[in-house]
Design an enzyme around this catalytic site. Sequence first.
Site, short mmCIF file in Angstrom:
data_model
loop_
_atom_site.label_atom_id
_atom_site.label_comp_id
_atom_site.label_asym_id
_atom_site.label_seq_id
_atom_site.Cartn_x
_atom_site.Cartn_y
_atom_site.Cartn_z
N ARG A 12 -19.55 -6.13 23.82
CA ARG A 12 -19.24 -4.73 23.00
C ARG A 12 -19.29 -5.22 21.76
O ARG A 12 -19.31 -5.82 20.84
CB ARG A 12 -17.45 -4.10 23.65
CG ARG A 12 -17.62 -4.30 24.69
CD ARG A 12 -15.57 -3.43 24.91
NE ARG A 12 -14.30 -3.55 24.85
CZ ARG A 12 -13.80 -3.57 24.12
NH1 ARG A 12 -13.72 -1.73 24.01
NH2 ARG A 12 -12.20 -4.19 23.51
N ASN A 82 -17.63 -14.09 16.68
CA ASN A 82 -17.42 -12.82 16.97
C ASN A 82 -16.58 -12.32 17.21
O ASN A 82 -15.99 -11.14 16.35
CB ASN A 82 -18.57 -12.19 17.29
CG ASN A 82 -19.00 -10.77 17.53
OD1 ASN A 82 -18.73 -10.13 16.46
ND2 ASN A 82 -18.12 -10.33 18.71
N ILE A 85 -10.04 -8.08 16.08
CA ILE A 85 -8.89 -7.12 16.27
C ILE A 85 -9.08 -6.96 15.41
O ILE A 85 -8.67 -7.54 14.47
CB ILE A 85 -7.69 -7.77 17.99
CG1 ILE A 85 -7.12 -8.15 17.28
CG2 ILE A 85 -8.88 -7.78 18.24
CD1 ILE A 85 -5.85 -8.62 17.44
N THR A 86 -7.93 -5.27 14.93
CA THR A 86 -7.75 -5.30 13.99
C THR A 86 -6.21 -4.16 13.94
O THR A 86 -5.93 -4.67 15.80
CB THR A 86 -8.13 -3.52 13.39
OG1 THR A 86 -7.87 -2.69 14.14
CG2 THR A 86 -9.37 -3.96 12.66
N ASP A 88 -3.82 -2.65 12.02
CA ASP A 88 -4.20 -2.11 10.90
C ASP A 88 -2.90 -1.22 10.59
O ASP A 88 -2.85 -0.44 11.73
CB ASP A 88 -5.34 -0.86 10.66
CG ASP A 88 -6.35 -1.64 10.14
OD1 ASP A 88 -6.33 -2.62 10.42
OD2 ASP A 88 -7.21 -0.34 9.98
N GLN A 141 -8.88 -5.19 1.97
CA GLN A 141 -8.80 -3.49 3.00
C GLN A 141 -7.23 -3.07 2.50
O GLN A 141 -6.60 -3.56 3.39
CB GLN A 141 -9.22 -3.35 4.13
CG GLN A 141 -9.84 -1.16 4.43
CD GLN A 141 -9.28 -0.66 3.93
OE1 GLN A 141 -11.00 -0.80 2.54
NE2 GLN A 141 -8.89 0.31 3.52
N TYR A 147 -5.80 -8.26 8.46
CA TYR A 147 -7.24 -8.45 9.25
C TYR A 147 -8.02 -9.58 7.92
O TYR A 147 -8.91 -10.61 8.30
CB TYR A 147 -7.54 -7.43 8.93
CG TYR A 147 -9.34 -7.27 9.86
CD1 TYR A 147 -9.56 -7.31 11.42
CD2 TYR A 147 -10.31 -6.59 9.00
CE1 TYR A 147 -11.10 -7.52 11.65
CE2 TYR A 147 -11.27 -6.69 8.94
CZ TYR A 147 -11.35 -6.96 10.66
OH TYR A 147 -13.12 -6.88 11.05
N PRO A 177 -20.39 -8.20 7.66
CA PRO A 177 -20.55 -6.74 8.16
C PRO A 177 -19.81 -5.57 7.52
O PRO A 177 -18.55 -5.89 6.89
CB PRO A 177 -20.40 -6.51 9.48
CG PRO A 177 -20.23 -7.57 10.25
CD PRO A 177 -19.37 -8.56 9.14
N1 CAA Z 1 -5.93 3.47 -0.33
C1 CAA Z 1 -5.02 4.03 -1.22
N2 CAA Z 1 -3.72 4.77 -0.68
C2 CAA Z 1 -3.97 4.75 0.91
C3 CAA Z 1 -4.73 4.35 1.50
C4 CAA Z 1 -6.23 3.54 0.78
N3 CAA Z 1 -7.51 3.20 1.17
N4 CAA Z 1 -5.68 4.68 3.19
C5 CAA Z 1 -4.16 5.95 3.02
N5 CAA Z 1 -4.13 5.96 2.17
C6 CAA Z 1 -2.01 6.32 1.74
C7 CAA Z 1 -2.26 7.47 2.00
O1 CAA Z 1 -2.38 8.14 0.95
C8 CAA Z 1 0.05 8.00 2.34
O2 CAA Z 1 0.05 7.67 1.28
P1 CAA Z 1 1.10 8.77 0.88
O3 CAA Z 1 2.29 8.02 1.94
O4 CAA Z 1 1.36 8.94 -1.06
O5 CAA Z 1 1.07 10.46 1.07
C9 CAA Z 1 0.14 6.57 2.10
O6 CAA Z 1 -1.25 5.86 2.05
C10 CAA Z 1 0.12 5.74 3.67
O7 CAA Z 1 -0.87 6.37 4.68
P2 CAA Z 1 0.25 6.85 6.36
O8 CAA Z 1 1.57 7.64 5.99
O9 CAA Z 1 -0.19 7.61 7.14
O10 CAA Z 1 0.38 5.22 6.95
P3 CAA Z 1 0.16 5.25 8.08
O11 CAA Z 1 1.57 3.97 8.60
O12 CAA Z 1 -0.52 6.20 8.80
O13 CAA Z 1 -1.77 4.24 8.37
C11 CAA Z 1 -3.79 3.98 8.61
C12 CAA Z 1 -2.62 5.54 8.30
C13 CAA Z 1 -3.52 2.62 9.03
C14 CAA Z 1 -3.74 2.99 6.60
C15 CAA Z 1 -5.12 4.58 8.33
O14 CAA Z 1 -5.55 5.35 7.28
C16 CAA Z 1 -5.84 3.54 9.07
O15 CAA Z 1 -6.46 3.23 9.57
N6 CAA Z 1 -7.07 3.61 7.72
C17 CAA Z 1 -8.31 2.66 7.34
C18 CAA Z 1 -7.82 0.97 7.74
C19 CAA Z 1 -9.01 0.44 7.49
O16 CAA Z 1 -10.04 1.10 6.33
N7 CAA Z 1 -9.45 -0.18 8.76
C20 CAA Z 1 -10.75 -0.72 9.36
C21 CAA Z 1 -11.24 -0.72 10.48
S1 CAA Z 1 -12.58 -1.53 10.57
C22 CAA Z 1 -12.95 -2.61 10.18
O17 CAA Z 1 -12.04 -3.31 9.76
C23 CAA Z 1 -14.04 -3.16 10.43
C24 CAA Z 1 -14.34 -4.24 9.57
O18 CAA Z 1 -14.63 -5.01 9.50
C25 CAA Z 1 -14.74 -3.24 8.39
#
Ligand code: CAA
Length: 240
Positions: A12, A82, A85-86, A88, A141, A147, A177
């Site tokens: 996948r 490779n 998992i995440t 987050d 991140q 992660y 990546p």
């Molecule tokens: N920077 C700063 N603040 C952030 C932020 C960021 N990047 N993302 C969210 N926040 C803030 C929100 O605005 C929120 O602030 P307030 O409480 O003041 O409103 C606070 O953080 C918490 O937000 P939530 O209550 O919504 O948090 P949650 O518990 O629901 O979690 C999350 C949500 C998991 C963070 C979700 O936003 C998310 O999945 N974010 C993406 C994370 C990411 O980029 N993961 C990468 C996955 S892909 C991968 O990993 C592949 C690779 O190798 C690149």
Amino acid sequence: MARTALVTGGTRGIGEAISKALKAEGYTVAATYAGNDEKAAAFTEATGIKTYKWNAADYDASKEGIASVEADLGPIDVVVANAGITRDAPFHKMTPDQWKEVIDTNLTGVFNTVHPVWPGMRERGFGRVVVISSVNGQKGQFAQANYAATKAGDLGFVRSLAQEGASKGITVNAVCPGYIATEMVMAVPEKVRESIIGMIPTGRLGEPEEIARCVTFLVSDDAAFINGSTISANGGQFFS
Ligand code: CAA
């Protein structure tokens, strides 16, 4: 004779593209998966690539699985670690289980995948190891303390093992990546994903094939002098 390549998480996402690209380059490929039997069966049907089911987080299962790949296909010359998992969560919400699952799969899983093939590579005087790290291991991140720690750990692993393998004809490299159009990235909430795309100078997600091409180059004979390196493929999101 065709070289044999093992790709963990190879049915996948980025792993699927790597498995297919290696097959297209003439390698005999074994692709592992941990859970999704249906997807693995469809993958084999579409590609003719043999799949093996084990959990990369389990050392004994990895060792046994690798022994059965070698019994079926011959010694493994190329290994692409490779599988990842995440889980987050902002750190104040991250549970010990979310920490441990990610460490066990993404970091210990790399040890579990490479350790069993390493003695054979040393004996035969040839090997190619590629670890799929991440831009988030380079820059960190939000919500990925677990992660990012594993993906940064991968880079230390690669730079250390590269020194050990060099005199035995083995290279060990990493690919980092950026955000690639896979299920893992599509699972990020849409608003967050859109804001991340806004931070990528190229203005789009990467394609899995763009990572696969980095891997096919690193494992080729042409890349024999590249060892302990990191190829970043992230659309200009981060420079290291
Ligand atoms: N920077 C700063 N603040 C952030 C932020 C960021 N990047 N993302 C969210 N926040 C803030 C929100 O605005 C929120 O602030 P307030 O409480 O003041 O409103 C606070 O953080 C918490 O937000 P939530 O209550 O919504 O948090 P949650 O518990 O629901 O979690 C999350 C949500 C998991 C963070 C979700 O936003 C998310 O999945 N974010 C993406 C994370 C990411 O980029 N993961 C990468 C996955 S892909 C991968 O990993 C592949 C690779 O190798 C690149």
